[in-house]
Scaffold this active site. Sequence first.
Site, PDB file in Angstrom:
ATOM      1  N   ASN A   7       9.682  18.558  -0.517  1.00  0.00           N
ATOM      2  CA  ASN A   7      10.073  17.645   0.949  1.00  0.00           C
ATOM      3  C   ASN A   7      11.252  16.862   0.404  1.00  0.00           C
ATOM      4  OD1 ASN A   7      10.072  15.566   2.648  1.00  0.00           O
ATOM      5  ND2 ASN A   7       7.899  14.907   2.285  1.00  0.00           N
ATOM      6  N   LYS A  14      10.779  14.822  -2.959  1.00  0.00           N
ATOM      7  CA  LYS A  14       9.320  14.746  -3.362  1.00  0.00           C
ATOM      8  C   LYS A  14       8.933  16.110  -3.748  1.00  0.00           C
ATOM      9  CE  LYS A  14       8.610  10.505  -0.811  1.00  0.00           C
ATOM     10  NZ  LYS A  14       7.888  10.392   0.583  1.00  0.00           N
ATOM     11  N   ARG A  65       8.756  21.271   3.648  1.00  0.00           N
ATOM     12  CA  ARG A  65       8.502  20.485   4.955  1.00  0.00           C
ATOM     13  C   ARG A  65       9.892  20.387   5.736  1.00  0.00           C
ATOM     14  NH1 ARG A  65       8.262  13.876   5.524  1.00  0.00           N
ATOM     15  NH2 ARG A  65       7.640  13.735   7.667  1.00  0.00           N
ATOM     16  N   HIS A 154       6.042  13.203  12.319  1.00  0.00           N
ATOM     17  CA  HIS A 154       4.905  12.807  11.471  1.00  0.00           C
ATOM     18  C   HIS A 154       3.703  13.608  11.952  1.00  0.00           C
ATOM     19  CE1 HIS A 154       6.030   8.383  11.054  1.00  0.00           C
ATOM     20  NE2 HIS A 154       6.532   9.057  10.160  1.00  0.00           N
ATOM     21  N   ASN A 186       6.248   3.160   6.560  1.00  0.00           N
ATOM     22  CA  ASN A 186       7.822   2.698   7.000  1.00  0.00           C
ATOM     23  C   ASN A 186       8.202   3.206   8.164  1.00  0.00           C
ATOM     24  OD1 ASN A 186       9.859   1.014   6.323  1.00  0.00           O
ATOM     25  ND2 ASN A 186      10.266   2.411   4.125  1.00  0.00           N
ATOM     26  N   ARG A 216      13.006  -0.034  12.153  1.00  0.00           N
ATOM     27  CA  ARG A 216      13.468   0.700  13.342  1.00  0.00           C
ATOM     28  C   ARG A 216      12.476  -0.192  14.650  1.00  0.00           C
ATOM     29  NH1 ARG A 216      11.606   6.684  12.039  1.00  0.00           N
ATOM     30  NH2 ARG A 216      11.485   6.129   9.803  1.00  0.00           N
ATOM     31  N   ARG A 262       3.424  -6.302   3.330  1.00  0.00           N
ATOM     32  CA  ARG A 262       2.930  -7.218   2.037  1.00  0.00           C
ATOM     33  C   ARG A 262       3.739  -8.454   2.076  1.00  0.00           C
ATOM     34  NH1 ARG A 262       3.001  -2.036  -2.044  1.00  0.00           N
ATOM     35  NH2 ARG A 262       4.719  -1.869  -0.550  1.00  0.00           N
ATOM     36  N   GLU A 311      -3.405   2.435   5.793  1.00  0.00           N
ATOM     37  CA  GLU A 311      -4.475   2.497   4.680  1.00  0.00           C
ATOM     38  C   GLU A 311      -4.854   1.165   3.905  1.00  0.00           C
ATOM     39  OE1 GLU A 311      -2.847   5.721   2.082  1.00  0.00           O
ATOM     40  OE2 GLU A 311      -2.739   7.082   3.783  1.00  0.00           O
ATOM     41  N   ASN A 312      -3.916   0.312   3.809  1.00  0.00           N
ATOM     42  CA  ASN A 312      -3.992  -0.700   2.749  1.00  0.00           C
ATOM     43  C   ASN A 312      -3.774  -2.215   3.304  1.00  0.00           C
ATOM     44  OD1 ASN A 312      -3.521   0.765   0.205  1.00  0.00           O
ATOM     45  ND2 ASN A 312      -1.644   1.428   1.113  1.00  0.00           N
ATOM     46  N   GLU A 362       0.417  14.754   3.184  1.00  0.00           N
ATOM     47  CA  GLU A 362       1.052  15.788   4.122  1.00  0.00           C
ATOM     48  C   GLU A 362       1.323  17.034   2.867  1.00  0.00           C
ATOM     49  OE1 GLU A 362       3.564  12.453   4.615  1.00  0.00           O
ATOM     50  OE2 GLU A 362       3.945  13.340   6.547  1.00  0.00           O
TER      51      GLU A 362
HETATM   52  P1  AMP Z   1       4.707   4.499   3.584  1.00  0.00           P
HETATM   53  O1  AMP Z   1       5.844   4.799   4.212  1.00  0.00           O
HETATM   54  O2  AMP Z   1       3.476   5.160   3.928  1.00  0.00           O
HETATM   55  O3  AMP Z   1       4.748   4.738   2.008  1.00  0.00           O
HETATM   56  O4  AMP Z   1       4.418   2.806   3.813  1.00  0.00           O
HETATM   57  C1  AMP Z   1       5.239   2.034   3.073  1.00  0.00           C
HETATM   58  C2  AMP Z   1       5.087   0.638   3.611  1.00  0.00           C
HETATM   59  O5  AMP Z   1       3.346   0.495   3.689  1.00  0.00           O
HETATM   60  C3  AMP Z   1       5.614  -0.614   3.112  1.00  0.00           C
HETATM   61  O6  AMP Z   1       6.612  -1.008   3.525  1.00  0.00           O
HETATM   62  C4  AMP Z   1       4.355  -1.720   3.532  1.00  0.00           C
HETATM   63  O7  AMP Z   1       5.070  -2.256   4.577  1.00  0.00           O
HETATM   64  C5  AMP Z   1       3.431  -1.070   3.570  1.00  0.00           C
HETATM   65  N1  AMP Z   1       2.088  -1.284   2.679  1.00  0.00           N
HETATM   66  C6  AMP Z   1       2.169  -0.560   1.540  1.00  0.00           C
HETATM   67  N2  AMP Z   1       1.123  -1.101   0.593  1.00  0.00           N
HETATM   68  C7  AMP Z   1       0.540  -2.213   1.380  1.00  0.00           C
HETATM   69  C8  AMP Z   1      -0.558  -3.263   1.267  1.00  0.00           C
HETATM   70  N3  AMP Z   1      -1.246  -3.288  -0.025  1.00  0.00           N
HETATM   71  N4  AMP Z   1      -0.618  -4.214   2.118  1.00  0.00           N
HETATM   72  C9  AMP Z   1       0.051  -4.061   3.456  1.00  0.00           C
HETATM   73  N5  AMP Z   1       0.981  -3.187   3.606  1.00  0.00           N
HETATM   74  C10 AMP Z   1       1.293  -2.381   2.503  1.00  0.00           C
END
Ligand code: AMP
Length: 378
Positions: A7, A14, A65, A154, A186, A216, A262, A311-312, A362
Site C-alpha cells: 500500500n 505499508k 492498493r 475507501h 483520519n 478535511r 482522542r 472502532e475505538n 484492507e
Molecule cells: P485511522 O485513519 O483509521 O488510523 O484513524 C485515525 C484516527 O482515529 C485518529 O486520528 C483518531 O482521531 C481516531 N482514534 C484512534 N484511536 C482512538 C480512540 N481510542 N478514541 C477515539 N479516537 C481514536
Amino acid sequence: MSILVLNCGSSSIKFTLYEKESGLIIHRGMEDRVTDYDQSLEKILSDLEALLPGGLLTLEAVGHRVVHGGRRFRHPHLIDAEVLEGVKSCTELAPLHNPSNIRGIEFAARRLPDAHQIAVFDTSFHTTIPPEAHHYALPVKIAKKYRIHRYGFHGISHGYVHGRALQLLGDMSEGRSGVITCHLGNGCSMAAVKNGRCVDTSMGFTPLEGLVMGTRSGDLDPAIVHYLMSPEGGAFTDEEVHDLLNRESGLKGLSGLSSDVRDLLEARSRGHAGAALALSVFAYRLKKYICAYHGVLSGADALVFTAGIGENSPEMRAEAVTGLEPLGFVLDGEKNEGVRGVEEEITGPGSKVRIFVIPTDEDLMIYRETVKIISAKR
Ligand code: AMP
C-alpha cells in the site's frame, strides 16, 4: 508460497506478507516519511528476503492498493501493460495518490519479474452507484469531458466490513439487505449498500466531499471556494485554498486544537469550547448522512462503524445515533461503552437496525482478491 500486499501512500508505504495457502500473516510493516520510493521499497524487499526461507522467489504475487480506477476498473485486475496504462490515465483524477501507487507497481514489476502483479482499486466498490447518485448537477457535456462524477473512496474498507456485516446478519431473505457502513478514520466516508451493491457514498470526485474529517472540510457550499479567492474573501491562491480545505479544516480547523478525536474528547471534558464544537459538528454531519442513507435504502438493516474513530470511540458512535431512536436505531449504551477495536454487536433492545463495530482490514481484502485472481488464472 507467499503473497505481498503493498500500500504505497503519498508519504508512507505499508506492507503485509501473507502465507499464501493459510492467509497467515508472516510480517507486517511500514516505512514512514518516504521521500525516495525505490530506496524504501528496496529496504522492504531486503527485510522480506531475510524472512523468507526460499528468498523472494517464493513470492507468488504482489497485491497493490490503487486509489483511483475511475469507472473503468470495476474489479481487481491482473496488471499488464494495458492495465498499467489505464491506471496511469486515472492519475489526473487522483494526482496525490495514484503516482505513488504506480511507483510501487513499476518497482515490483522490475524487481520481482516472476511474481504476478494485481491491482485492487479503492473506487471499484462504488462503480455500482446508479446515475442519480453518480452525477453532479453540472452540464453533462462538461462533466463527461472532464470526467467529473462521484467516484467514492475507501471502497476496499467499505467492501470488507459490508461483507462481514452480511455474515453477521445471517440469512437475509433472498439476499436482500440494506447496510450503512461508516469508515471513520483520519479520512471519513460512508456508503449505502443495497442487496450487495453500493448505491451511494459520501466522498465524491475527490476524497474531500462528505463527512467532517481530521483535517478535511467535507461538504461545503462550492461558492465558498470562489469567495475565498476573491479580494473580499482574503484573495487566497489556488494552492492556499487547496491546503485550507484539505489540511487545515475539519476537526483541526473547527477546534483550533487537534485533528485527533482522542485529544478533542479529553479537551472537551476540561471545558474546551473549540473541541466541543468540532465534535458536535462531526457527529451532526454523521447523523445527517445516516438518516439520508436510511432513506436511500428504504430502511437499513444494519449500521456498521469502522476505522480509528468508528472502532475505538464509543462517544462518537453514541453521539451519531442518539436521537435516531424513532427511526429504529437503538444502541446498547453499556455494551457500546466497552467496545474498542474489536468486532461486536452493539444493538440495543427494540432496535430495528442492527448496529455493529467491525474492525476493517484492507490488507486482508487485497490478499483475498489477489489469491482469487491468481487461482482463476490457472
Ligand atoms: P485511522 O485513519 O483509521 O488510523 O484513524 C485515525 C484516527 O482515529 C485518529 O486520528 C483518531 O482521531 C481516531 N482514534 C484512534 N484511536 C482512538 C480512540 N481510542 N478514541 C477515539 N479516537 C481514536
